[in-house]
Design a protein around this motif. Structure first.
Motif, PDB file in Angstrom:
ATOM      1  N   GLU A 138       5.928 -15.455 -45.958  1.00 35.65           N
ATOM      2  CA  GLU A 138       5.525 -15.395 -47.365  1.00 35.65           C
ATOM      3  C   GLU A 138       5.173 -16.780 -47.895  1.00 35.65           C
ATOM      4  N   LEU A 139       6.035 -17.719 -47.550  1.00 35.95           N
ATOM      5  CA  LEU A 139       5.851 -19.080 -48.049  1.00 35.95           C
ATOM      6  C   LEU A 139       4.574 -19.699 -47.480  1.00 35.95           C
ATOM      7  N   GLU A 140       4.363 -19.497 -46.186  1.00 32.15           N
ATOM      8  CA  GLU A 140       3.158 -20.027 -45.535  1.00 32.15           C
ATOM      9  C   GLU A 140       1.909 -19.401 -46.160  1.00 32.15           C
ATOM     10  N   LYS A 141       2.005 -18.095 -46.430  1.00 30.15           N
ATOM     11  CA  LYS A 141       0.864 -17.380 -47.000  1.00 30.15           C
ATOM     12  C   LYS A 141       0.575 -17.909 -48.416  1.00 30.15           C
ATOM     13  N   ALA A 142       1.648 -18.091 -49.199  1.00 30.25           N
ATOM     14  CA  ALA A 142       1.481 -18.607 -50.563  1.00 30.25           C
ATOM     15  C   ALA A 142       0.873 -20.004 -50.538  1.00 30.25           C
ATOM     16  N   LEU A 143       1.304 -20.788 -49.565  1.00 32.22           N
ATOM     17  CA  LEU A 143       0.803 -22.161 -49.427  1.00 32.22           C
ATOM     18  C   LEU A 143      -0.710 -22.163 -49.190  1.00 32.22           C
ATOM     19  N   MET A 144      -1.167 -21.197 -48.396  1.00 33.65           N
ATOM     20  CA  MET A 144      -2.594 -21.111 -48.093  1.00 33.65           C
ATOM     21  C   MET A 144      -3.406 -20.653 -49.303  1.00 33.65           C
TER      22      MET A 144
END
Lengths: 202, 103
Positions: A138-144
């Motif tokens: 989730e965090l990686e996706k939000a970062l992108m």
């Protein structure tokens, strides 16, 4: 500068190693590679989200360090100089991918069979590991999904642990702008994460 | 009655001393830049005693920044705890081959 033994090279600063490399000591370059290869992977993966592209970019960064070694001047910190090269490469690739449109920036579907990410901490229980994996995703996706300028400031600060001064130098922006981007970027990241938590209303 | 004497400042009334120290702080005009600084110091967990006072003064004036500061700290902590990605085995050998062919 005199040529020094291989064992002593390991104790040198990055800048001294670069000077040795400029004077023809290839082993000095190898030490710089071993010092920064993981950090660069960790940094560039946040731009590519694809292991092959990430490795290509890390290789390309070192290749440019190798080729442009004589243009490096000691007035700059080696890491700042190298991160500037890496960031420019990452931005070019990101723009190229955006132009192509067909390629998802979150996850490369062709990458499903590529090797697993190598994590430093593998000493976690199975359930914890699953939960951790979900949060990470989730965090990686939000970062992108973050605005590009916010993302680069946040990744350099919170993931790469660079100082505000270094980030300002690498991104070519004023320190006040860097700080503001980090603050606003973190707020935006929280908003994106909150959106993920909202139940679907359809 | 207790009277506080501060040499060199000329204050003899403790209330006037208190007012003179706190009033300018509570009416301090924060700029966007100083607010960013305070919030970043809070999220970096690098508060000095002085920073803590300024943070309190900021919250007295603009309590909405408490949530902003908390969010910043939490997001920073989450990002710091992301797993560290490492280079795949054999990276150095692949790089050496590429350098040999391209440099």
């Amino acid at each position: 500068m005199k040529a020094i033994s291989a064992a002593k090279l390991y104790n040198l600063t990055d800048e001294d190693l670069m000077e040795q490399f400029q004077n023809g000591t290839i082993h000095a370059f190898n030490i710089l590679v071993s010092r920064y290869k993981d950090r660069l992977h960790n940094f560039l993966y946040r731009y590519t989200h694809n292991h092959e592209d990430c490795e290509d970019l890390v290789q390309e960064t070192f290749l440019r360090v190798h080729r442009s070694r004589h243009s490096y001047e000691r007035i700059a910190k080696f890491s700042t100089w190298m991160y500037t090269i890496a960031l420019n490469l990452a931005k070019s690739l990101y723009k190229k991918k955006q132009r192509m449109q067909k390629v998802s920036i979150h996850e490369d579907p062709d990458d499903s069979e590529s090797r697993e990410m190598v994590f430093e901490d593998s000493n976690v229980l199975q359930d914890e590991h699953l939960h951790q994996k979900l949060c990470v995703k989730e965090l990686e996706k939000a970062l992108m999904e973050l605005n590009e300028e916010f993302r680069e400031a946040i990744v350099l600060r919170d993931i790469q642990e660079l100082t505000y001064e270094e980030i300002a130098e690498i991104t070519g922006t004023a320190m006040g702008t860097v700080k503001s981007r980090i603050n606003r970027g973190r707020q935006q990241l929280q908003e994106i994460l909150n959106d993920y938590m909202k139940p679907e209303t359809k | 009655m207790w009277v506080l004497e501060v040499k060199g400042f000329g204050y003899t009334n403790p209330d006037s001393l208190k007012i003179s120290l706190l009033k300018p702080m509570y009416s301090h005009q924060f700029t966007e830049e100083t607010i960013d600084d305070i919030i970043l110091q809070y999220s970096d967990e690098s508060f000095s005693f002085r920073d803590a006072i300024w943070f309190e003064v900021l919250l007295k004036q603009k309590p909405e920044y408490y949530k902003v500061a908390q969010t910043n700290r939490e997001i920073r902590n989450s990002l710091q705890s992301l797993p560290k990605l490492k280079a795949a085995p054999g990276f150095e050998a692949r790089l050496a081959m590429r350098i040999e062919s391209e440099c």
